[in-house]
Design an enzyme around this catalytic site. Structure first.
Site, mmCIF file in Angstrom:
data_model
loop_
_atom_site.group_PDB
_atom_site.id
_atom_site.type_symbol
_atom_site.label_atom_id
_atom_site.label_comp_id
_atom_site.label_asym_id
_atom_site.label_seq_id
_atom_site.Cartn_x
_atom_site.Cartn_y
_atom_site.Cartn_z
ATOM 1 N N ARG A 153 -16.211 -8.379 5.956
ATOM 2 C CA ARG A 153 -17.655 -8.598 5.827
ATOM 3 C C ARG A 153 -18.115 -8.644 4.379
ATOM 4 O O ARG A 153 -19.090 -9.317 4.053
ATOM 5 C CB ARG A 153 -18.408 -7.495 6.540
ATOM 6 N N CYS A 207 -19.171 -5.844 14.118
ATOM 7 C CA CYS A 207 -17.802 -5.347 13.949
ATOM 8 C C CYS A 207 -17.662 -4.036 14.700
ATOM 9 O O CYS A 207 -18.613 -3.580 15.345
ATOM 10 C CB CYS A 207 -17.439 -5.205 12.479
ATOM 11 N N LYS A 257 -11.872 0.582 -3.495
ATOM 12 C CA LYS A 257 -12.011 -0.708 -2.805
ATOM 13 C C LYS A 257 -13.446 -1.233 -2.903
ATOM 14 O O LYS A 257 -13.664 -2.386 -3.252
ATOM 15 C CB LYS A 257 -11.631 -0.526 -1.330
ATOM 16 N N ASN A 258 -14.418 -0.370 -2.596
ATOM 17 C CA ASN A 258 -15.787 -0.858 -2.486
ATOM 18 C C ASN A 258 -16.464 -1.082 -3.839
ATOM 19 O O ASN A 258 -17.589 -1.566 -3.895
ATOM 20 C CB ASN A 258 -16.616 0.077 -1.599
ATOM 21 N N ARG A 278 -24.314 -4.535 12.027
ATOM 22 C CA ARG A 278 -24.264 -4.800 10.592
ATOM 23 C C ARG A 278 -24.822 -6.165 10.183
ATOM 24 O O ARG A 278 -24.105 -7.010 9.634
ATOM 25 C CB ARG A 278 -22.824 -4.627 10.072
ATOM 26 N N ASP A 337 -18.312 6.982 5.350
ATOM 27 C CA ASP A 337 -16.889 6.611 5.259
ATOM 28 C C ASP A 337 -15.962 7.830 5.301
ATOM 29 O O ASP A 337 -14.736 7.671 5.282
ATOM 30 C CB ASP A 337 -16.633 5.784 3.986
ATOM 31 N N ARG A 357 -6.209 -2.039 4.964
ATOM 32 C CA ARG A 357 -7.377 -2.681 4.338
ATOM 33 C C ARG A 357 -7.955 -1.801 3.238
ATOM 34 O O ARG A 357 -8.536 -2.315 2.289
ATOM 35 C CB ARG A 357 -8.473 -2.921 5.389
#
Ligand code: EPU
Length: 415
Positions: A91, A115, A22-23, A120, A303, A395
């Site tokens: 974000r 969040c 994802k990132n 952040r 994470d 997500r």
């Protein structure tokens, strides 16, 4: 709203295939904004955050087709605004700021706001653009940035920031002159993005170290490229093997991105071995407690902090887990305690005293990685765990229950 129901106590066995990261996919899809034409990206995961970035790119005028292979046509970018509705749901939308200023000369991007895991801020993204000569104003909750052409300079990030490094690295590709990013983030996702940008014609060296050098070019060209495997998804499945006393082959991952986790899991008594195309994670013995401190890559990833905490709740001994990246990333603690975990928070550390067994309970997901931690806890717990607010997990994990079921987990999604 959907719920995930887990009946715990099943040992996981078998093979699981890891999806694209994802990132890495998010900044790579955004990088298409830097050049007109059709770029093609492979190994894009099927996630809610990917749908959100597609919505944002379409809103800017891009045409997008496909799912696991995505074609993004950026010929007619006709809008430079990332609206509040999209930025507040994700974000990472702030990643369009640098590329829009670099290609279009202007951008208006909503400030993300806080969040569940912390405040952040994006002050370092903004400061870096100002250092490159952009005029930046904060107006009505939006960052408004303009620059006829950004100018290369030396930028020092006070904190190693992943999306900050990505945003400015993308912007610097089209700047006049050379940009040096000091204390740059070294995450594999940053390296994946730099490789994609270089295939577009950018001149980036040093990605993966803390000084990245970018020689600006006048234009880039569309590209065809692939996203790296998701190290956090892979790590979550290794921990799933550990917490259930299982034996899982995690395929299609890159173990070299997971050294910190692998070494910790070995210290905890798991057997982690390299196999063709991935790793095998086996837990034959009772898990031993290990201490964890989250740090920027190659340190232990924040994470995976919530997930390893789930594992430590049933380990033998006391584990101290220290979170140094985000100030409020312990939201899973009170939910794990509803399942019987013995955890005490002191400042940014959690003292986790292992207990013999967790007990199933009704729990609530508060953010993406917290949901993964509760699913792991549910897999190990005695009885039934009911996880609500599962939209958080969608997500960042591709249908996690569909990957866990074939491994023997008793898990289902209900509406
Ligand atoms: N920070 C600032 N100012 C800035 C930018 C960051 O103070 O301008 C602070 C943050 O508040 C935080 C620290 O710097 O305390 C590091 O944050 P970073 O900017 O690196 O985080 P991010 O880029 O917003 C990415 C991932 C996160 C991951 C972090 C840390 C993406 C899209 N998101 O966020 O992923 O936790 O790096 O590794 O790449 C997730 O996938 O669940 C997730 C939250």
């Amino acid at each position: 709203m959907d719920k995930i129901i887990i009946v715990g106590g099943k040992k996981l066995h078998g093979d699981v295939r890891i999806s694209g990261a994802k990132n890495a996919a998010l900044p790579i899809m955004v990088s298409a904004l830097l050049t007109p034409g059709v770029s093609t990206f492979h190994n894009i995961p099927d996630l809610v955050d990917i749908k959100t970035i597609k919505k944002l790119l379409r809103n800017l005028g891009a045409k997008i087709e496909g799912d696991s292979t995505v074609k993004i046509n950026t010929e007619n970018i006709n809008n430079c605004e990332a609206p509040y509705e999209l930025v507040k749901t994700m974000r990472a939308s702030v990643l369009v700021l640098g590329p829009l200023v670099a290609r279009m000369g202007a951008a208006r991007v909503s400030l993300p706001g806080g969040c569940a895991i912390g405040a952040r801020p994006v002050n370092l993204h903004i400061k870096a653009l100002q250092d490159m000569g952009a005029e930046v104003e904060l107006k009505d909750g939006y960052v408004e940035a303009k620059a006829a052409r950004l100018k290369g300079t030396t930028i020092y990030f006070d904190i190693s920031t992943v999306t900050g490094t990505e945003n400015i690295m993308m912007a610097a590709c089209l700047a006049e002159g050379t940009t040096f990013l000091q204390n740059a983030a070294k995450e594999p996702e940053v390296v994946n993005l730099a490789d994609v940008l270089n295939s577009m014609g950018a001149k980036i060296t040093g990605a993966g170290t803390d000084i990245i050098t970018i020689d600006g070019v006048d234009q880039l060209h569309p590209v065809e490229a692939s996203v790296i495997p998701d190290r956090i998804e892979a790590g979550t499945f290794m921990i799933a093997a550990g917490i259930t006393g299982g034996d899982v082959r995690i395929l299609g991952c890159d173990p070299s991105h997971l050294d910190a986790l692998i070494l910790k899991l070995r210290d905890a008594g798991m057997e982690i071995t390299m196999i063709d195309g991935g790793v095998r994670a086996v837990a034959r013995k009772k898990i031993k407690s290990v201490d964890i401190k989250t740090l920027p890559y190659p340190g232990f990833p924040t994470d995976l902090q919530a997930q390893i905490m789930a594992l430590m709740t049933v380990a033998s001994g006391l584990s101290v887990i220290t979170e140094t990246i985000f100030e409020n990333r312990f939201m899973h603690v009170s939910e794990l305690m509803r399942m019987g975990a013995d955890i005490l928070i002191h400042g940014n550390s959690a003292m986790v005293k292992g207990i013999p067994k967790l007990k199933g309970a009704q729990v609530m997901a508060t953010d993406l990685r917290a949901s993964a931690s509760l699913i792991l806890a549910g897999l190990a717990a005695e009885g039934t765990t009911e996880l609500s607010r599962v939209y958080h997990i969608d997500r960042g994990y591709e249908r996690i229950e569909k990957k866990l079921s074939p491994l023997g987990a008793d898990i289902k999604r209900v509406s």
